[in-house]
Design a protein around this motif. Structure first.
Motif, PDB file in Angstrom:
ATOM      1  N   PHE A  69      15.146   2.613  -4.035  1.00  0.00           N
ATOM      2  CA  PHE A  69      13.749   2.912  -3.719  1.00  0.00           C
ATOM      3  C   PHE A  69      13.667   4.187  -2.893  1.00  0.00           C
ATOM      4  O   PHE A  69      14.662   4.657  -2.328  1.00  0.00           O
ATOM      5  CB  PHE A  69      13.110   1.753  -2.944  1.00  0.00           C
ATOM      6  N   HIS A  70      12.465   4.725  -2.810  1.00  0.00           N
ATOM      7  CA  HIS A  70      12.223   5.940  -2.046  1.00  0.00           C
ATOM      8  C   HIS A  70      11.789   5.588  -0.626  1.00  0.00           C
ATOM      9  O   HIS A  70      11.021   4.644  -0.416  1.00  0.00           O
ATOM     10  CB  HIS A  70      11.128   6.770  -2.718  1.00  0.00           C
ATOM     11  N   ILE A  71      12.280   6.341   0.351  1.00  0.00           N
ATOM     12  CA  ILE A  71      11.884   6.157   1.748  1.00  0.00           C
ATOM     13  C   ILE A  71      10.974   7.324   2.130  1.00  0.00           C
ATOM     14  O   ILE A  71      11.409   8.477   2.147  1.00  0.00           O
ATOM     15  CB  ILE A  71      13.114   6.109   2.676  1.00  0.00           C
ATOM     16  N   PHE A  72       9.737   7.019   2.441  1.00  0.00           N
ATOM     17  CA  PHE A  72       8.776   8.072   2.788  1.00  0.00           C
ATOM     18  C   PHE A  72       9.019   8.584   4.202  1.00  0.00           C
ATOM     19  O   PHE A  72       9.299   7.814   5.120  1.00  0.00           O
ATOM     20  CB  PHE A  72       7.344   7.550   2.668  1.00  0.00           C
ATOM     21  N   GLU A  76       6.710  14.786   3.652  1.00  0.00           N
ATOM     22  CA  GLU A  76       6.128  14.666   2.318  1.00  0.00           C
ATOM     23  C   GLU A  76       4.607  14.714   2.313  1.00  0.00           C
ATOM     24  O   GLU A  76       3.991  14.661   1.250  1.00  0.00           O
ATOM     25  CB  GLU A  76       6.589  13.353   1.678  1.00  0.00           C
ATOM     26  N   GLU A 101      10.136   5.682   6.879  1.00  0.00           N
ATOM     27  CA  GLU A 101      11.059   5.963   7.971  1.00  0.00           C
ATOM     28  C   GLU A 101      10.455   5.511   9.296  1.00  0.00           C
ATOM     29  O   GLU A 101       9.318   5.853   9.626  1.00  0.00           O
ATOM     30  CB  GLU A 101      11.360   7.467   8.020  1.00  0.00           C
ATOM     31  N   ASP A 241       0.625   3.749  -7.053  1.00  0.00           N
ATOM     32  CA  ASP A 241       1.767   4.436  -6.443  1.00  0.00           C
ATOM     33  C   ASP A 241       1.641   4.370  -4.925  1.00  0.00           C
ATOM     34  O   ASP A 241       0.531   4.408  -4.369  1.00  0.00           O
ATOM     35  CB  ASP A 241       1.881   5.884  -6.914  1.00  0.00           C
ATOM     36  N   LYS A 243       2.555   6.389  -2.400  1.00  0.00           N
ATOM     37  CA  LYS A 243       2.114   7.527  -1.597  1.00  0.00           C
ATOM     38  C   LYS A 243       0.588   7.608  -1.535  1.00  0.00           C
ATOM     39  O   LYS A 243       0.008   7.850  -0.462  1.00  0.00           O
ATOM     40  CB  LYS A 243       2.689   8.829  -2.135  1.00  0.00           C
TER      41      LYS A 243
END
Length: 265
Positions: A69-72, A76, A101, A241, A243
């Motif tokens: 998975f992506h860690i924001f 960004e 984070e 999504d 974000k």
């Protein structure tokens, strides 16, 4: 790096999952034998890891493991555009887990944002509308977080730690089916559409509404309502999504008073 997980589910709330993702965030493409060595006290470790892989949370390639998975993080987001931007109240929803984070600006702003809740029922058209903190699950001792019935039902269903008030309510109604409780609560509240003061015999659901300041006891058997009936509608926005959801949620800082509404028949 430490990772904050939002929208936790059955897998992401497990202590081993949280420990494993912190571990993999610091170690690239770890082999299984190393995981076994560093988590020697974890039971059924292979079965647990397989469940994380099946859910797409952990990746396995060439016998090596990594995060799926992506860690924001703060870099960004266009903070100049988002600066001091406040949107009208809406109920934002995104179902999948979100990873951010820790100690980031994102985490801080999410914690400060508002969460709008609606409790409909199948018996009548009454909807209870509340506002609480997006971080209402975080610290049960934080008395600044608005207490709501929606919080209570959600936390009991997910076996989450309860606030002192919620513990009092649990002693009264326990893990009652929300639909059953709302049937009696909303039927009582409908009486206030005809009169400002309603008489009632002692009742646990009436007592719970009094605890949550939905109504107020003014004599031994009389109550007045504290939540006004309103035609206001808080729209719901579903996101696909993470974000986009984060951006919308951190702009939700406008506080509103809880209210009662009626949905169309």
């Amino acid at each position: 790096m430490t990772i904050k997980v939002y929208n936790e589910n059955r897998l992401t709330c497990q202590p081993f999952f949280k420990a494993l993702i912190e571990y993999l965030a610091k170690h690239d493409e770890v082999m299984l034998r190393q995981i076994h060595k560093d988590f020697a006290d974890v039971k059924n470790i292979d079965r647990q890891i397989d469940s994380f892989i099946a859910a797409g949370l952990i990746l396995r390639s060439d016998k090596r493991y990594s995060l799926g998975f992506h860690i924001f993080n703060d870099s960004e987001f266009d903070w100049e555009t988002l600066k001091d931007k406040i949107t009208e109240p809406q109920k934002n929803s995104y179902e999948a887990p979100i990873f951010v984070e820790k100690a980031s600006r994102i985490e801080k702003l999410l914690a400060q944002s508002m969460l709008y809740q609606a409790l409909p029922n199948q018996t009548n058209q009454v909807i209870l509308n509340f506002m609480t903190s997006f971080s209402y699950k975080e610290d049960p001792q934080n008395t600044e977080i608005p207490q709501t019935l929606a919080n209570y039902f959600d936390k009991v269903a997910k076996n989450l730690p309860l606030t002192p008030l919620e513990k009092e309510v649990y002693q009264m109604i326990g893990d009652v089916d929300p639909e059953y409780a709302l049937k009696y609560m909303t039927t009582f509240l409908l009486k206030f559409m005809r009169k400002e003061v309603v008489k009632s015999k002692p009742d646990i659901f009436v007592n719970v509404m009094e605890k949550y300041k939905v109504i107020e006891k003014i004599s031994e058997k009389e109550y007045k309502y504290l939540l006004k009936f309103s035609e206001q509608v808080i729209p719901e926005q579903k996101f696909t999504d993470a974000k986009s959801f984060i951006i919308a949620q951190i702009q939700q800082t406008k506080a509103i008073e809880p209210f009662i509404s009626l949905r169309d028949k």
